[in-house]
Design an enzyme around this catalytic site. Sequence first.
Site, PDB file in Angstrom:
ATOM      1  N   LYS A   7     -11.969  -2.182  38.183  1.00  7.56           N
ATOM      2  CA  LYS A   7     -12.010  -1.975  36.729  1.00  7.56           C
ATOM      3  C   LYS A   7     -10.629  -2.134  36.101  1.00  7.56           C
ATOM      4  O   LYS A   7     -10.515  -2.454  34.919  1.00  7.56           O
ATOM      5  CB  LYS A   7     -12.596  -0.610  36.417  1.00  7.56           C
ATOM      6  CG  LYS A   7     -13.994  -0.447  37.014  1.00  7.56           C
ATOM      7  CD  LYS A   7     -14.992   0.080  36.047  1.00  7.56           C
ATOM      8  CE  LYS A   7     -16.421  -0.099  36.493  1.00  7.56           C
ATOM      9  NZ  LYS A   7     -16.732   0.163  37.890  1.00  7.56           N
TER      10      LYS A   7
HETATM   11  C1  LIG Z   1     -17.926  -0.410  38.465  1.00 10.37           C
HETATM   12  C2  LIG Z   1     -17.960  -0.620  39.925  1.00 10.37           C
HETATM   13  C3  LIG Z   1     -18.919  -1.452  40.542  1.00 10.37           C
HETATM   14  C4  LIG Z   1     -20.037  -2.116  39.753  1.00 10.37           C
HETATM   15  O1  LIG Z   1     -19.555  -3.126  38.909  1.00 10.37           O
HETATM   16  P1  LIG Z   1     -20.454  -3.697  37.707  1.00 10.37           P
HETATM   17  O2  LIG Z   1     -19.554  -4.545  36.927  1.00 10.37           O
HETATM   18  O3  LIG Z   1     -20.907  -2.480  36.938  1.00 10.37           O
HETATM   19  O4  LIG Z   1     -21.597  -4.432  38.300  1.00 10.37           O
HETATM   20  C5  LIG Z   1     -18.845  -1.664  41.906  1.00 10.37           C
HETATM   21  N1  LIG Z   1     -17.884  -1.060  42.653  1.00 10.37           N
HETATM   22  C6  LIG Z   1     -16.951  -0.255  42.102  1.00 10.37           C
HETATM   23  C7  LIG Z   1     -15.944   0.379  42.982  1.00 10.37           C
HETATM   24  C8  LIG Z   1     -16.949  -0.005  40.721  1.00 10.37           C
HETATM   25  O5  LIG Z   1     -16.018   0.807  40.196  1.00 10.37           O
END
Ligand SMILES: *Cc1c(COP(=O)(O)O)cnc(C)c1O
Length: 487
Positions: A119
């Site tokens: 993120k």
């Molecule tokens: C947010 C997240 C995901 C999922 O990603 P999306 O974009 O919501 O599909 C997977 N793994 C981790 C560690 C995350 O923080």
Amino acid sequence: MRYISTRQSSADNARSFSDILLEGLAPDGGLYMPESYPQLGATDLEELSRVLADEGYAALAARVLELFIDDIPSEHLKAITARAYRTPAFSDPAIVPVTHLQSGVWVSHLSNGPTAAFKDMAMQLLGELFEYELDRRGDWLTIVGATSGDTGSAAEYALRGRNGLSVVMLTPAGRMTPFQRAQMFSLLDDNIVNVAVEGVFDDCQDLVKTVNMDPDFKAKWHLGAVNSINWARLLAQVVYYVATWLQVARGADGGLDLDCRVNVVVPSGNFGNICAAHVARQMGLPLGTLVVATNENDVLDEFFRTGVYRVRSSAQTLATSSPSMDISKASNFERFIFDLLGRDGERTAQLFGEVLNSDGFFDLSGTEEFAALGENYGFVSGTSNHAHRLEQILFTEENDGYLLDPHTADGMHVARQWAPRLGGPTVVMETALPVKFADTIREATGHEPTVPARFADIEGGEQRVVSLPNDADALRALIEEKITPRN
Ligand SMILES: *Cc1c(COP(=O)(O)O)cnc(C)c1O
């Protein structure tokens, strides 16, 4: 480049990038999408390869963003990406290095940022863009959000100390890991307010919704959000698919293999990460198959196998050991369906409005669009569970000397099933570092995860958090007390 809503029947209300940057949903309830996808031809890819090799990731990011943003001068975009993607905020100067494991699969490392989750890739850019745009408008924002871990901390690290921005982040009291708590609550910046709500994550989210539904309060305190449907977040993610492809397609002699079709496996929840892969593929980046990997919450796997998209209730959403993929509906999924339906805004509006609201599912099985989905868009899917995750973490550590976090382990498990059936190299997108999920790592391997130097002392320092009853009036009072209107 103009932006349209997925629920719009004509492009009449198309908006510019800066107009949609600070917004969430479009006024009609849809999600913003570019009017068309800029195309990357062979010469563009050669040029981008040179930019990545000679000038680095931030310069590549500016080149890709420029294709979608025509109302921020190119020089400013370059400065923005240079501030967003740099060391020591990212631990590796390559920002997104790609490695080749013994077992044959590649890994694209997306978690070198300040909170050790992918993120950061989007949030670090969003922080720069928000500050830039608010300054340009002489405006300010109070970001009120709810988090169960990853998103909130990535937002806070991206927005701390920024002009014109304050953050009020609600967390469920006692329900985050000690590492996640330490990460967020050790931020002592004046513009960051961490709140521990007496309730669960859904209660936090309901409180955020309630204060946002009060138009006077929302206007007075300039309430805003940095949620996963924000187009700029998705756009930031498109860049690392380009960077990943360039690194895998670059041969040992430095030449680029333009015919190299790279498959990507993406641990998925809200469909944000893999939606960026879809955008990159639509731009002509030579990606082969896009593999959606889910955990026990398999809403997306069900759709790609059967054509039925069936959202779950909170009660049907399982709490798993890959918690950032525990979703009941995939908030970015509407973007892909819009493309799948030939960009028919009326049909998209009907499916995600009326049909989902009344039936709780929609069914595209038997449609020609669904029949051609694999052929036209390259999507397949797979699922993983707690036992698979543990087994995969141990297996990859023993065979490849690489310690997976539980989310990336879901991806690796699904990759092992698909990779032998796909031509070309397969890359697993690494979404977090194991240090964040010590319990599961211990359960899988019997030892603690390695703690990168930058997180060594995190649980020892001062922490600051405000306790709040599960009550919207109390949240309003807190915002009034903590936030200073700017003008
Ligand atoms: C947010 C997240 C995901 C999922 O990603 P999306 O974009 O919501 O599909 C997977 N793994 C981790 C560690 C995350 O923080």
